[in-house]
Scaffold this active site. Structure first.
Site, PDB file in Angstrom:
ATOM      1  N   ASP A 191      -1.410  -8.371  12.703  1.00 51.54           N
ATOM      2  CA  ASP A 191      -2.794  -8.762  12.472  1.00 51.54           C
ATOM      3  C   ASP A 191      -3.200 -10.046  13.183  1.00 51.54           C
ATOM      4  O   ASP A 191      -4.381 -10.388  13.205  1.00 51.54           O
ATOM      5  CB  ASP A 191      -3.071  -8.843  10.970  1.00 51.54           C
ATOM      6  CG  ASP A 191      -3.133  -7.462  10.370  1.00 51.54           C
ATOM      7  OD1 ASP A 191      -3.627  -6.560  11.054  1.00 51.54           O
ATOM      8  OD2 ASP A 191      -2.660  -7.271   9.246  1.00 51.54           O
ATOM      9  N   HIS A 212       5.940 -12.613   7.476  1.00 56.24           N
ATOM     10  CA  HIS A 212       6.092 -11.215   7.050  1.00 56.24           C
ATOM     11  C   HIS A 212       7.134 -11.133   5.934  1.00 56.24           C
ATOM     12  O   HIS A 212       8.071 -11.939   5.907  1.00 56.24           O
ATOM     13  CB  HIS A 212       6.523 -10.323   8.226  1.00 56.24           C
ATOM     14  CG  HIS A 212       6.277  -8.884   7.961  1.00 56.24           C
ATOM     15  ND1 HIS A 212       7.199  -8.078   7.342  1.00 56.24           N
ATOM     16  CD2 HIS A 212       5.186  -8.116   8.203  1.00 56.24           C
ATOM     17  CE1 HIS A 212       6.689  -6.871   7.217  1.00 56.24           C
ATOM     18  NE2 HIS A 212       5.475  -6.859   7.733  1.00 56.24           N
ATOM     19  N   HIS A 264      -2.108  -8.712   2.393  1.00 58.93           N
ATOM     20  CA  HIS A 264      -1.708  -7.440   3.015  1.00 58.93           C
ATOM     21  C   HIS A 264      -2.765  -7.060   4.066  1.00 58.93           C
ATOM     22  O   HIS A 264      -2.912  -7.744   5.059  1.00 58.93           O
ATOM     23  CB  HIS A 264      -1.524  -6.413   1.902  1.00 58.93           C
ATOM     24  CG  HIS A 264      -0.869  -5.128   2.294  1.00 58.93           C
ATOM     25  ND1 HIS A 264      -0.215  -4.946   3.474  1.00 58.93           N
ATOM     26  CD2 HIS A 264      -0.775  -3.933   1.635  1.00 58.93           C
ATOM     27  CE1 HIS A 264       0.257  -3.709   3.536  1.00 58.93           C
ATOM     28  NE2 HIS A 264      -0.079  -3.065   2.436  1.00 58.93           N
ATOM     29  N   SER A 316       0.828  -1.213   0.000  1.00 59.36           N
ATOM     30  CA  SER A 316       0.000   0.000   0.000  1.00 59.36           C
ATOM     31  C   SER A 316       0.861   1.262   0.000  1.00 59.36           C
ATOM     32  O   SER A 316       0.604   2.200  -0.772  1.00 59.36           O
ATOM     33  CB  SER A 316      -0.958   0.006   1.196  1.00 59.36           C
ATOM     34  OG  SER A 316      -0.254  -0.189   2.400  1.00 59.36           O
ATOM     35  N   ARG A 363       4.559  -4.592  17.030  1.00 56.93           N
ATOM     36  CA  ARG A 363       3.183  -4.066  17.085  1.00 56.93           C
ATOM     37  C   ARG A 363       2.262  -5.125  17.695  1.00 56.93           C
ATOM     38  O   ARG A 363       1.365  -4.822  18.462  1.00 56.93           O
ATOM     39  CB  ARG A 363       2.699  -3.684  15.673  1.00 56.93           C
ATOM     40  CG  ARG A 363       3.555  -2.601  15.034  1.00 56.93           C
ATOM     41  CD  ARG A 363       3.231  -2.426  13.567  1.00 56.93           C
ATOM     42  NE  ARG A 363       3.409  -3.655  12.809  1.00 56.93           N
ATOM     43  CZ  ARG A 363       3.082  -3.823  11.548  1.00 56.93           C
ATOM     44  NH1 ARG A 363       2.558  -2.818  10.867  1.00 56.93           N
ATOM     45  NH2 ARG A 363       3.289  -4.976  10.935  1.00 56.93           N
TER      46      ARG A 363
HETATM   47  N1  AMX Z   1       1.310 -19.697   6.487  1.00 59.65           N
HETATM   48  C1  AMX Z   1       1.657 -20.624   5.566  1.00 59.65           C
HETATM   49  N2  AMX Z   1       2.615 -20.429   4.641  1.00 59.65           N
HETATM   50  C2  AMX Z   1       3.263 -19.269   4.685  1.00 59.65           C
HETATM   51  C3  AMX Z   1       2.988 -18.269   5.644  1.00 59.65           C
HETATM   52  C4  AMX Z   1       1.946 -18.518   6.574  1.00 59.65           C
HETATM   53  N3  AMX Z   1       1.580 -17.618   7.483  1.00 59.65           N
HETATM   54  N4  AMX Z   1       3.806 -17.220   5.439  1.00 59.65           N
HETATM   55  C5  AMX Z   1       4.540 -17.534   4.355  1.00 59.65           C
HETATM   56  N5  AMX Z   1       4.220 -18.762   3.915  1.00 59.65           N
HETATM   57  C6  AMX Z   1       4.751 -19.445   2.721  1.00 59.65           C
HETATM   58  C7  AMX Z   1       4.520 -18.551   1.521  1.00 59.65           C
HETATM   59  O1  AMX Z   1       3.183 -18.701   1.021  1.00 59.65           O
HETATM   60  C8  AMX Z   1       5.585 -19.045   0.571  1.00 59.65           C
HETATM   61  O2  AMX Z   1       5.128 -20.255   0.002  1.00 59.65           O
HETATM   62  P1  AMX Z   1       5.433 -20.607  -1.551  1.00 59.65           P
HETATM   63  O3  AMX Z   1       6.910 -20.740  -1.615  1.00 59.65           O
HETATM   64  O4  AMX Z   1       4.678 -21.863  -1.782  1.00 59.65           O
HETATM   65  O5  AMX Z   1       4.927 -19.446  -2.363  1.00 59.65           O
HETATM   66  C9  AMX Z   1       6.737 -19.382   1.523  1.00 59.65           C
HETATM   67  O6  AMX Z   1       6.138 -19.560   2.820  1.00 59.65           O
HETATM   68  C10 AMX Z   1       7.790 -18.295   1.612  1.00 59.65           C
HETATM   69  O7  AMX Z   1       7.168 -17.069   1.949  1.00 59.65           O
HETATM   70  P2  AMX Z   1       7.942 -15.942   2.770  1.00 59.65           P
HETATM   71  O8  AMX Z   1       9.127 -15.505   1.962  1.00 59.65           O
HETATM   72  O9  AMX Z   1       8.202 -16.377   4.167  1.00 59.65           O
HETATM   73  O10 AMX Z   1       6.852 -14.791   2.875  1.00 59.65           O
HETATM   74  P3  AMX Z   1       6.498 -13.690   1.791  1.00 59.65           P
HETATM   75  O11 AMX Z   1       7.413 -12.539   1.945  1.00 59.65           O
HETATM   76  O12 AMX Z   1       6.373 -14.266   0.429  1.00 59.65           O
HETATM   77  O13 AMX Z   1       5.015 -13.274   2.241  1.00 59.65           O
HETATM   78  C11 AMX Z   1       3.318 -12.731   3.798  1.00 59.65           C
HETATM   79  C12 AMX Z   1       4.795 -12.534   3.424  1.00 59.65           C
HETATM   80  C13 AMX Z   1       2.965 -11.808   4.951  1.00 59.65           C
HETATM   81  C14 AMX Z   1       2.434 -12.377   2.608  1.00 59.65           C
HETATM   82  C15 AMX Z   1       3.104 -14.221   4.194  1.00 59.65           C
HETATM   83  O14 AMX Z   1       3.878 -14.518   5.334  1.00 59.65           O
HETATM   84  C16 AMX Z   1       1.650 -14.582   4.429  1.00 59.65           C
HETATM   85  O15 AMX Z   1       0.942 -14.923   3.481  1.00 59.65           O
HETATM   86  N6  AMX Z   1       1.163 -14.489   5.718  1.00 59.65           N
HETATM   87  C17 AMX Z   1      -0.213 -14.729   6.017  1.00 59.65           C
HETATM   88  C18 AMX Z   1      -1.048 -13.510   5.655  1.00 59.65           C
HETATM   89  C19 AMX Z   1      -0.762 -12.340   6.577  1.00 59.65           C
HETATM   90  O16 AMX Z   1      -0.732 -12.477   7.792  1.00 59.65           O
HETATM   91  N7  AMX Z   1      -0.569 -11.141   6.008  1.00 59.65           N
HETATM   92  C20 AMX Z   1      -0.404  -9.925   6.808  1.00 59.65           C
HETATM   93  C21 AMX Z   1       0.924  -9.253   6.604  1.00 59.65           C
HETATM   94  C22 AMX Z   1       1.016  -7.999   7.434  1.00 59.65           C
HETATM   95  C23 AMX Z   1       0.124  -6.946   6.878  1.00 59.65           C
HETATM   96  O17 AMX Z   1       0.281  -6.476   5.767  1.00 59.65           O
HETATM   97  N8  AMX Z   1      -0.848  -6.520   7.636  1.00 59.65           N
END
Ligand code: AMX
Length: 461
Positions: A400, A343, A297, A267, A352
């Site tokens: 979150d 993250h 996000h 964002s 946070r």
């Molecule tokens: N549960 C299961 N799998 C997860 C995970 C979780 N909470 N977090 C990451 N992974 C997986 C990814 O999907 C990715 O899988 P892939 O290789 O099959 O595509 C792998 O682990 C590597 O990911 P990463 O490098 O650790 O994370 P990223 O930088 O690609 O993504 C984020 C970061 C936040 C999108 C991811 O951790 C996620 O999807 N978390 C759950 C959703 C969430 O809580 N989002 C909120 C973020 C904060 C915000 O913006 N408010």
């Protein structure tokens, strides 16, 4: 003609605001006027002396991996350390909790003191904070054309879509846009960007509360903006929860510490990219809100609650650690992510999340809440399961994992709305950047993209 009268109005309203303030207290604009020249000088020096200094390599993994870790954007207000978490102009969340002024009678940081810190790099005095609250409250009413537009939208339209539409429509009154059409000087850009940004931040509570009222409480009367209240005090009041002092304090804390998380998140980056075209702050932030609306996000806070309620429904009361473990594996094996964990940058528990946990720990009703207890229990189990699963680089909770559950406990149960509150919050940081990008004269963003064939050509070299 229209352009000139809008600009005259801008000058007049600024003068009027100045007239009613305490003579000894500097406004945010005056403080910015003082701090901008040194930053401009710092940038000039960086440009002239270090333009060609190498600070990192671009790897193929950066190009195909969502630009993770690529140091490629200037962002002044905050820097995110993978282990320590966010620092706002060098200040940690506990530093901010200690030093930034709260609301009268309150303890938590308020949006105005955080905004002042983000914009100026300085801790505001009590008087500066109150004056900014007053300035925002005075600008806080929604124009009738936006009220009519929002009232005409279907209540089945997601609240984030409505928020993005409302923010974009507010650009009808953009002084930046009008001054640009008139042909303002580049040195004036930031002053109009600031004026629009403050008006937008001021109007967000009325806009966001109107969306809430229309979707969830149709027929309810919306109170007027209370000129003696801070931004979040007014927001909670408009939402109909003003009598709940704990919820108001929670939202003050949440909105402040969630206000900025450096520049690379989707964002913030979107706002920066769009504003680099010299689109006005309303259009820039509207675009950012649609990035925030994605489940990876900002939508995560709604998803956490949905996930947790489904777990409660399936497992009933008396949920044990083993039950949660099983449920986590079930989620992961079905190919879903565990919302609230992981993250893009952080590699430890999000400070946070810790601040929100501390807020819960200080209140007996929250400690006794089954929803909050489940957040805690999940935190005790999830990092281990995610580590064993072995995919995520960060098995720890992000903000979150807790944020929506506290709202739910306090009776604000419409979780599709939660990302709107995040949207009200993130305006603080994103718009600070919009102002600074204009003050520093940052150029149009235009990274180089490559096709796979072009990438392979480069690899051969
Ligand atoms: N549960 C299961 N799998 C997860 C995970 C979780 N909470 N977090 C990451 N992974 C997986 C990814 O999907 C990715 O899988 P892939 O290789 O099959 O595509 C792998 O682990 C590597 O990911 P990463 O490098 O650790 O994370 P990223 O930088 O690609 O993504 C984020 C970061 C936040 C999108 C991811 O951790 C996620 O999807 N978390 C759950 C959703 C969430 O809580 N989002 C909120 C973020 C904060 C915000 O913006 N408010």
């Amino acid at each position: 003609m229209l352009a000139r009268s809008a600009v005259r109005l801008h000058a007049l309203s600024a003068k009027r605001a100045l007239g009613s303030r305490l003579a000894s207290t500097k406004t945010l604009k005056e403080t910015l006027q003082e701090v901008i020249p040194a930053k401009q000088e710092q940038l000039k020096k960086l440009k002239t002396e270090h333009s060609q200094t190498v600070i990192g390599d671009v790897k193929v993994e950066n190009v195909i991996g969502g630009m993770r870790g690529l140091k490629s954007m200037l962002w002044e207000a905050s820097v995110l350390d993978p282990n320590e978490g966010i620092r706002f102009h060098g200040m940690t969340i506990p530093d901010c909790q200690e030093k930034l002024p709260a609301a009268p009678g309150g303890k938590e940081i308020i949006a105005e003191s955080m905004l002042w810190l983000l914009m100026t790099g300085k801790v505001p005095t009590e008087a500066e904070t109150r004056q900014l609250s007053q300035e925002l409250a005075e600008k806080g009413d929604l124009p009738a054309y936006v009220e009519n537009l929002i009232d005409s939208l279907s209540p089945s339209l997601h609240p984030m879509t409505q928020l993005g539409i409302g923010v974009a429509a507010l650009n009808h009154d953009s002084v930046f846009q009008k001054a640009y059409e008139r042909g303002m000087k580049k040195t004036e850009y930031w002053t109009y960007a600031l004026e629009d940004s403050l008006t937008l931040i001021a109007r967000l509570p009325a806009l966001a509360a109107r969306i809430y009222r229309n979707i969830y409480k149709p027929g309810n009367e919306l109170p007027a903006i209370d000129k003696s209240l801070d931004l979040v005090g007014n927001y909670t009041n408009l939402l109909g929860y003003g009598a709940n002092k704990d919820l108001t304090e929670y939202l003050r804390l949440y909105i402040s510490i969630h206000g900025d998380h450096e520049g690379g998140n989707a964002s913030a980056h979107t706002a920066h990219l769009v504003s680099s075209t010299l689109a006005d702050p309303y259009l820039s932030y509207s675009a950012a809100l649609f990035a925030l609306a994605g489940p990876l996000h900002g939508l995560a806070n709604q998803e956490v609650l949905r996930w947790q309620l489904a777990m409660q429904k399936e497992l009933g009361d008396n949920i044990t650690h083993d039950h949660i473990k099983e449920y986590l594996w079930k989620t992961l094996k079905s190919g879903q992510v565990v919302p609230g964990y992981g993250h893009g940058v952080l590699r430890k528990s999000d400070p946070r999340f810790i601040a929100l946990q501390e807020f819960c720990d200080s209140r007996p009703d929250l400690l006794a809440s089954s929803t909050i207890q489940l957040v805690k229990k999940t935190f005790e189990v999830a990092p281990g399961v995610l580590t064993e699963h072995g995919k995520t680089k960060n098995p720890w909770p992000n903000v979150d994992a807790a944020s929506g559950c506290v709202l739910y406990h306090y009776g604000l149960t419409e979780f599709k709305y939660y990302t709107v509150i995040f949207g009200v919050s993130r305006a603080l940081g994103a718009l600070t950047q919009v102002v600074w990008a204009r003050a520093l004269g940052l150029p149009l963003e235009r990274p180089k993209s490559l096709s796979m064939d072009a990438l392979q050509q480069l690899i051969k070299v």
